[in-house]
Design an enzyme around this catalytic site. Structure first.
Site, mmCIF file in Angstrom:
data_model
loop_
_atom_site.group_PDB
_atom_site.id
_atom_site.type_symbol
_atom_site.label_atom_id
_atom_site.label_comp_id
_atom_site.label_asym_id
_atom_site.label_seq_id
_atom_site.Cartn_x
_atom_site.Cartn_y
_atom_site.Cartn_z
ATOM 1 N N GLU A 103 -7.603 -4.802 -4.525
ATOM 2 C CA GLU A 103 -6.820 -4.218 -5.603
ATOM 3 C C GLU A 103 -5.566 -3.552 -5.068
ATOM 4 O O GLU A 103 -5.534 -3.065 -3.938
ATOM 5 C CB GLU A 103 -7.666 -3.176 -6.354
ATOM 6 C CG GLU A 103 -8.838 -3.828 -7.061
ATOM 7 C CD GLU A 103 -9.707 -2.853 -7.839
ATOM 8 O OE1 GLU A 103 -10.246 -3.260 -8.861
ATOM 9 O OE2 GLU A 103 -9.857 -1.690 -7.419
ATOM 10 N N CYS A 123 -16.485 7.544 -1.536
ATOM 11 C CA CYS A 123 -15.448 6.550 -1.821
ATOM 12 C C CYS A 123 -16.088 5.251 -2.294
ATOM 13 O O CYS A 123 -17.012 4.729 -1.653
ATOM 14 C CB CYS A 123 -14.638 6.298 -0.550
ATOM 15 S SG CYS A 123 -13.439 4.952 -0.712
HETATM 16 N N1 SAH Z 1 -9.207 4.412 4.800
HETATM 17 C C1 SAH Z 1 -8.021 5.193 4.530
HETATM 18 C C2 SAH Z 1 -7.417 4.879 3.174
HETATM 19 C C3 SAH Z 1 -8.382 5.213 2.090
HETATM 20 S S1 SAH Z 1 -7.908 5.686 0.474
HETATM 21 C C4 SAH Z 1 -8.360 6.656 4.601
HETATM 22 O O1 SAH Z 1 -9.536 6.989 4.578
HETATM 23 O O2 SAH Z 1 -7.457 7.477 4.708
HETATM 24 C C5 SAH Z 1 -6.860 7.049 0.539
HETATM 25 C C6 SAH Z 1 -7.477 8.428 0.309
HETATM 26 O O3 SAH Z 1 -8.341 8.518 -0.830
HETATM 27 C C7 SAH Z 1 -8.305 8.861 1.496
HETATM 28 O O4 SAH Z 1 -7.912 10.161 1.850
HETATM 29 C C8 SAH Z 1 -9.693 8.864 0.925
HETATM 30 O O5 SAH Z 1 -10.550 9.702 1.635
HETATM 31 C C9 SAH Z 1 -9.444 9.316 -0.474
HETATM 32 N N2 SAH Z 1 -10.574 9.103 -1.360
HETATM 33 C C10 SAH Z 1 -11.561 8.189 -1.218
HETATM 34 N N3 SAH Z 1 -12.444 8.287 -2.218
HETATM 35 C C11 SAH Z 1 -12.031 9.290 -3.018
HETATM 36 C C12 SAH Z 1 -12.523 9.859 -4.228
HETATM 37 N N4 SAH Z 1 -13.625 9.386 -4.796
HETATM 38 N N5 SAH Z 1 -11.823 10.871 -4.780
HETATM 39 C C13 SAH Z 1 -10.701 11.314 -4.201
HETATM 40 N N6 SAH Z 1 -10.182 10.818 -3.072
HETATM 41 C C14 SAH Z 1 -10.837 9.815 -2.474
#
Ligand code: SAH
Length: 395
Positions: free
Chosen positions: A135, A162
């Site tokens: 996505e 996540c």
């Molecule tokens: N793998 C990378 C990119 C992931 S997405 C990373 O971990 O940084 C980007 C951000 O969204 C990351 O900081 C991740 O921890 C956060 N994230 C993941 N799930 C989430 C959720 N359910 N609510 C809020 N932020 C979330």
């Protein structure tokens, strides 16, 4: 309206800010594609965005075409966002068909498209050539347009809050599969289909599905393609690109030495190893102190301040003492904290912090002199907010 209703017809300009809308796809959906082999068992077809311009020249020469055709083709793709031979009227008919077929294969097929925020937030579910689902999300703000892209189909980092982490890793995306998400967003924006008139992508964040630094080579080449000027690449400013990571320390160190000025975001989510071990399992390998040391080195090498991502989870990581600990860890840094109210994933026992706790968390970080912002929850209604990208094709 629920996001599960049948496709709407016509442009989506009338929906209210909190109403998700399923958009009609202009291209054919990929549902009729043969299942093929299991996703990940073959490499995606070669695409010009996989190659630097010099290698594109070699590739067109191999096809019996003059080398300058590589620039022509690249201008169509990176400058006008088209990969259709019929749009390339400056190329002879036979050449354009052969060149487009050889260097601009269709990599991503839009399977679903959802919009909210009056059409200014749009999530696209893409199907890859081998049936994997990823996505991307386009977010238009008054002063910028940000594309949030995926770097992997799925993710192997297994962070329990996540959505992407729950299903595991399917495979790395190729450079062109990453770049093509941005080009597709640029195409939609250029046509004026996003409310606000025709525009350009100004920012790219590697915050979609996947851990970008676990797919280092493809992500680095994608950054080069996105930031090199047309026709080499797309011409987006390096300073407007953000790579977000769970904290793969050796890869952060490597990125710092590339001579780029992209922004680094580290997903900390806890200032102490005990809690971080559970929220970001890779912490058992690289501890909080090591991740922050690598981020500091990144800042020293690039001159860019780093950001710390911190999803605020009610009664898990939002205590005042953790705010103080985080504030004291970062007090002397050129760092910025991005607080993200948790976007609960389906079945999650966790939820976002109470407003009062969130305010107190902000106040304590500020008291330590740490700049802090609270991220808005754009795209939450279309499961397009941080951590919600699960690539479910179910209607
Ligand atoms: N793998 C990378 C990119 C992931 S997405 C990373 O971990 O940084 C980007 C951000 O969204 C990351 O900081 C991740 O921890 C956060 N994230 C993941 N799930 C989430 C959720 N359910 N609510 C809020 N932020 C979330």
């Amino acid at each position: 309206m629920s996001p599960h209703r049948p496709p709407a017809t016509g442009p989506v300009v009338s929906a209210g800010p909190r109403v998700p809308v399923e958009l009609t796809l202009t291209g054919p959906p990929g549902l009729d594609r043969p299942a093929g082999r299991r996703a990940g068992s073959r490499r995606p077809p070669r695409h010009l965005a996989d190659l630097p311009l010099a290698e594109r020249r070699a590739a067109v020469t191999e096809l019996g075409e003059p080398p300058f055709r590589a620039s022509q083709l690249s201008r169509h793709y990176f400058g006008r966002y088209t990969d259709r031979a019929e749009d390339m009227t400056d190329l002879p008919q036979t050449s354009r068909d052969a060149l487009a077929e050889a260097l601009l294969p269709r990599l991503l097929t839009a399977e679903r498209e959802l919009a909210c925020d009056d059409g200014t937030t749009r999530k696209t579910l893409w199907r890859t050539f081998d049936g994997a689902l990823v996505e991307s999300v386009l977010m238009r703000y008054p002063d910028r347009v940000t594309m949030c892209v995926s770097s992997q189909a799925g993710c192997g980092m297994a962070c329990p809050f996540c959505a992407t982490g729950q299903a595991g890793l399917t495979r790395n995306l190729s450079t062109a599969e990453i770049v093509d998400q941005v080009v597709a967003g640029a195409r939609v924006l250029a046509t004026g289909r996003v409310p606000g008139g025709p525009g350009r992508i100004s920012n790219v964040v590697f915050m979609g599905m996947g851990e970008p630094l676990a797919n280092y080579a493809s992500v680095l080449a994608a950054i080069r393609r996105l930031t090199d000027p047309v026709p080499e690449g797309m011409g987006i400013s390096q300073r407007s690109i953000t790579v977000s990571t769970v904290g793969l320390v050796p890869a952060i160190t490597r990125l710092a030495a590339e001579g780029l000025s992209v922004r680094l975001a580290v997903s900390l989510h806890a200032p102490d190893d005990e809690l971080r071990d559970t929220l970001v399992p890779v912490n058992r390998r690289w501890r909080v102190a090591e991740v922050l040391a690598a981020a500091r080195d990144y800042t020293a090498a690039t001159g860019r301040r780093f950001s710390v991502e911190y999803a605020l989870i009610k009664d898990i990581n939002d205590q005042a003492w953790r705010a103080d600990l985080l504030g004291s860890l970062l007090a002397d840094d050129l760092a910025h904290v991005n607080l993200i109210p948790l976007n609960p994933t389906p079945g999650s026992k966790w939820t976002a912090s109470r407003p009062a706790d969130q305010r107190e968390f902000v106040r304590r970080l500020e008291a330590h002199g740490v700049p802090v912002t609270v991220r808005d929850t754009r795209g939450r209604e279309i499961d397009g907010a941080c951590g919600q990208l699960a690539a479910s094709a179910a209607p």
